[in-house]
Design an enzyme around this catalytic site. Structure first.
Site, PDB file in Angstrom:
ATOM      1  N   ASP A 102       0.250  -3.921  -7.183  1.00  9.33           N
ATOM      2  CA  ASP A 102       1.462  -4.926  -6.782  1.00  9.33           C
ATOM      3  C   ASP A 102       0.888  -6.361  -6.838  1.00  9.33           C
ATOM      4  OD1 ASP A 102       3.019  -2.593  -6.624  1.00  9.33           O
ATOM      5  OD2 ASP A 102       3.473  -2.835  -4.419  1.00  9.33           O
ATOM      6  N   HIS A 135       8.373 -12.539  -5.195  1.00  8.92           N
ATOM      7  CA  HIS A 135       7.943 -11.801  -4.005  1.00  8.92           C
ATOM      8  C   HIS A 135       8.977 -11.788  -2.846  1.00  8.92           C
ATOM      9  CE1 HIS A 135       4.989  -9.568  -1.532  1.00  8.92           C
ATOM     10  NE2 HIS A 135       4.645  -8.962  -2.585  1.00  8.92           N
ATOM     11  N   HIS A 160      -3.369  -3.564  -4.712  1.00  2.75           N
ATOM     12  CA  HIS A 160      -2.932  -4.865  -5.033  1.00  2.75           C
ATOM     13  C   HIS A 160      -3.872  -5.649  -6.139  1.00  2.75           C
ATOM     14  CE1 HIS A 160      -0.585  -3.600  -1.330  1.00  2.75           C
ATOM     15  NE2 HIS A 160       0.258  -4.658  -1.829  1.00  2.75           N
TER      16      HIS A 160
END
Length: 212
Positions: free
Chosen positions: A39, A94, A178
């Site tokens: 992510d 985001h 991530h």
């Protein structure tokens, strides 16, 4: 591991039931499969090295990209796609769904779609309202997660990240790492050991495709 951290690493059934149409695990009959996802990228501090690690092990993954990052680093976007990985929409900026109005949140997703153009979507932090979730799922496959490695946590060690994978990964798990500047050092240190453990324990690692 205290109860709060455990509930973050593996979302409880009650939370999964809030969005029953979302995809939390992807099980394949007769196969022991897991799905690595990343992510918040792409960013120069993390994504290229992660791609090198994945290539070394011959593993494909799914990158849920922040549209603004994909716009700023188009060469990294192309590098991910050209390496055979799949991509997903992670909003343009985001945004946390529950802290954002319905119209603004949907508009942000649509803006990201102009850059990312994917049928896969993951809400940042896994947080969004019922209305947001219901609307999104009419148009996109909402991919949630079964294991959050917590590689983003400020005080977590790479060993703890790997232990989260070892403790909670199961057949069908969608595992969250991530590729962000914040998590880069920890993720890059933990990822090889996590992949090796998964492969040694019989997991087949796949990218998430459409339809999921």
């Amino acid at each position: 591991m205290n109860l709060f951290k455990r509930l973050v690493v593996q979302p409880p059934m009650l939370y999964r039931l809030l969005f029953p149409e979302a995809i939390w695990r992807i099980q394949v009959a007769g196969r022991k499969v897991a799905y690595l996802t990343f992510d918040d990228g792409p960013v120069p501090e993390a994504t290229p090295r992660i791609l090198e690690i994945l290539e070394h092990y011959g593993v494909k993954a799914t990158f849920f990209m922040v549209g603004d990052n994909a716009r700023r680093y188009p060469e990294l976007y192309r590098q991910v796609v050209n390496a055979g990985h799949t991509i997903g929409n992670h909003t343009m900026h985001h945004m946390r769904g529950r802290k954002t109005s319905f119209r603004r949140y949907i508009r942000d997703i649509l803006e990201a779609q102009e850059v990312i153009n994917s049928a896969l979507f993951r809400p940042p932090h896994g947080l969004l309202s019922f209305r947001q979730g219901h609307t999104i799922q009419k148009h996109l496959n909402m991919i949630m997660y079964d294991v959050v490695t917590r590689d983003y946590a400020r005080l977590i060690t790479p060993e703890e990240v790997v232990n989260n994978v070892k403790r909670f990964a199961r057949s069908g798990s969608i595992i969250v790492f991530h590729d962000s500047e914040k998590s880069a050092k920890t993720t890059i240190a933990a990822l090889p050991d996590a992949i090796e453990w998964l492969l040694e324990n019989g997991f087949e690692l796949r990218a998430i495709t459409t339809p999921a």
